[in-house]
Design a protein around this motif. Structure first.
Motif, PDB file in Angstrom:
ATOM      1  N   TYR A  43       6.872  20.155  26.307  1.00  0.00           N
ATOM      2  CA  TYR A  43       8.289  20.519  26.175  1.00  0.00           C
ATOM      3  C   TYR A  43       9.113  19.684  27.145  1.00  0.00           C
ATOM      4  O   TYR A  43       8.899  19.732  28.353  1.00  0.00           O
ATOM      5  CB  TYR A  43       8.512  22.007  26.434  1.00  0.00           C
ATOM      6  CG  TYR A  43       8.145  22.875  25.269  1.00  0.00           C
ATOM      7  CD1 TYR A  43       9.028  23.046  24.207  1.00  0.00           C
ATOM      8  CD2 TYR A  43       6.902  23.490  25.197  1.00  0.00           C
ATOM      9  CE1 TYR A  43       8.693  23.819  23.106  1.00  0.00           C
ATOM     10  CE2 TYR A  43       6.555  24.267  24.104  1.00  0.00           C
ATOM     11  CZ  TYR A  43       7.449  24.431  23.070  1.00  0.00           C
ATOM     12  OH  TYR A  43       7.109  25.188  21.984  1.00  0.00           O
ATOM     13  N   GLY A  45      12.641  19.751  26.782  1.00  0.00           N
ATOM     14  CA  GLY A  45      13.827  20.588  26.951  1.00  0.00           C
ATOM     15  C   GLY A  45      13.602  21.949  26.328  1.00  0.00           C
ATOM     16  O   GLY A  45      12.970  22.058  25.273  1.00  0.00           O
ATOM     17  N   MET A  46      14.082  22.967  27.009  1.00  0.00           N
ATOM     18  CA  MET A  46      13.949  24.340  26.509  1.00  0.00           C
ATOM     19  C   MET A  46      15.349  24.916  26.330  1.00  0.00           C
ATOM     20  O   MET A  46      16.229  24.717  27.176  1.00  0.00           O
ATOM     21  CB  MET A  46      13.179  25.193  27.499  1.00  0.00           C
ATOM     22  CG  MET A  46      11.752  24.728  27.753  1.00  0.00           C
ATOM     23  SD  MET A  46      10.661  25.056  26.389  1.00  0.00           S
ATOM     24  CE  MET A  46      10.482  26.807  26.529  1.00  0.00           C
ATOM     25  N   GLU A  47      15.538  25.649  25.245  1.00  0.00           N
ATOM     26  CA  GLU A  47      16.832  26.256  24.967  1.00  0.00           C
ATOM     27  C   GLU A  47      17.267  27.121  26.154  1.00  0.00           C
ATOM     28  O   GLU A  47      16.496  27.933  26.655  1.00  0.00           O
ATOM     29  CB  GLU A  47      16.755  27.105  23.702  1.00  0.00           C
ATOM     30  CG  GLU A  47      18.104  27.608  23.244  1.00  0.00           C
ATOM     31  CD  GLU A  47      18.048  28.231  21.854  1.00  0.00           C
ATOM     32  OE1 GLU A  47      19.117  28.344  21.251  1.00  0.00           O
ATOM     33  OE2 GLU A  47      16.953  28.574  21.376  1.00  0.00           O
ATOM     34  N   GLY A  48      18.493  26.886  26.621  1.00  0.00           N
ATOM     35  CA  GLY A  48      19.054  27.651  27.732  1.00  0.00           C
ATOM     36  C   GLY A  48      18.859  27.020  29.099  1.00  0.00           C
ATOM     37  O   GLY A  48      19.510  27.421  30.059  1.00  0.00           O
ATOM     38  N   ASN A  49      17.993  26.021  29.201  1.00  0.00           N
ATOM     39  CA  ASN A  49      17.768  25.368  30.492  1.00  0.00           C
ATOM     40  C   ASN A  49      18.878  24.355  30.780  1.00  0.00           C
ATOM     41  O   ASN A  49      19.454  23.776  29.865  1.00  0.00           O
ATOM     42  CB  ASN A  49      16.421  24.654  30.506  1.00  0.00           C
ATOM     43  CG  ASN A  49      15.265  25.596  30.685  1.00  0.00           C
ATOM     44  OD1 ASN A  49      15.432  26.801  30.824  1.00  0.00           O
ATOM     45  ND2 ASN A  49      14.063  25.050  30.675  1.00  0.00           N
ATOM     46  N   PRO A  50      19.137  24.105  32.063  1.00  0.00           N
ATOM     47  CA  PRO A  50      20.129  23.086  32.416  1.00  0.00           C
ATOM     48  C   PRO A  50      19.595  21.684  32.112  1.00  0.00           C
ATOM     49  O   PRO A  50      18.383  21.470  32.053  1.00  0.00           O
ATOM     50  CB  PRO A  50      20.322  23.281  33.920  1.00  0.00           C
ATOM     51  CG  PRO A  50      19.088  23.962  34.387  1.00  0.00           C
ATOM     52  CD  PRO A  50      18.573  24.762  33.232  1.00  0.00           C
ATOM     53  N   CYS A  51      20.501  20.753  31.915  1.00  0.00           N
ATOM     54  CA  CYS A  51      20.157  19.349  31.668  1.00  0.00           C
ATOM     55  C   CYS A  51      20.554  18.537  32.890  1.00  0.00           C
ATOM     56  O   CYS A  51      21.712  18.593  33.318  1.00  0.00           O
ATOM     57  CB  CYS A  51      20.909  18.804  30.459  1.00  0.00           C
ATOM     58  SG  CYS A  51      20.548  19.641  28.916  1.00  0.00           S
ATOM     59  N   THR A  88      21.133  16.205  24.990  1.00  0.00           N
ATOM     60  CA  THR A  88      20.997  16.156  26.450  1.00  0.00           C
ATOM     61  C   THR A  88      22.196  15.446  27.061  1.00  0.00           C
ATOM     62  O   THR A  88      22.773  15.923  28.043  1.00  0.00           O
ATOM     63  CB  THR A  88      19.691  15.453  26.853  1.00  0.00           C
ATOM     64  OG1 THR A  88      18.592  16.166  26.299  1.00  0.00           O
ATOM     65  CG2 THR A  88      19.545  15.408  28.367  1.00  0.00           C
ATOM     66  N   ALA A  97      24.186  24.301  29.103  1.00  0.00           N
ATOM     67  CA  ALA A  97      22.744  24.470  28.960  1.00  0.00           C
ATOM     68  C   ALA A  97      22.285  23.807  27.659  1.00  0.00           C
ATOM     69  O   ALA A  97      23.056  23.659  26.718  1.00  0.00           O
ATOM     70  CB  ALA A  97      22.378  25.949  28.950  1.00  0.00           C
TER      71      ALA A  97
END
Length: 111
Positions: A43, A45-51, A88, A97
């Motif tokens: 993974y 990028g995960m939904e809801g995580n900051p970039c 991103t 996010a």
């Protein structure tokens, strides 16, 4: 090319913009870039995580998709060599996010 670092050679072949840039730009890129190898099914990028980072794929492929609570998925797009994730980039610029999932489909070399 003045620098035969294999990472730069690989990055240049994947990214035409970098290949067309001057020696100073290429040197700056090589000095600041972090080169990583990500395994298949990793993974990114995960939904809801900051970039905070914008990986550019040098080799391999990643998939960006949405998933519903029942586990059904819809592919939004794939990221191929020489490309980066537009979601991103948008999240970094907008301070938002990540709105989806990004996962490697093959081993990925990225900068």
């Amino acid at each position: 090319m003045e620098n035969h670092d294999p990472r730069l050679v690989q990055a240049l072949s994947a990214m035409s913009l970098l290949d067309q840039s001057d020696a100073e730009m290429r040197a700056s890129f090589l000095q600041k870039a972090q080169f990583v190898t990500l395994p298949k099914d990793h993974y990114v990028g995960m939904e809801g995580n900051p970039c905070s980072l914008l990986p550019i794929v040098i080799s391999g492929q990643a998939r960006v998709y949405k998933s519903n609570p029942e586990g059904r998925e819809i592919t939004l797009y794939r990221i191929d060599p020489g490309e980066c994730c537009i979601l991103t980039a948008s999240c970094i610029i907008g301070g938002q996010a990540f709105p989806a999932f990004a996962r490697t489909e093959t081993e990925v070399e990225a900068a």
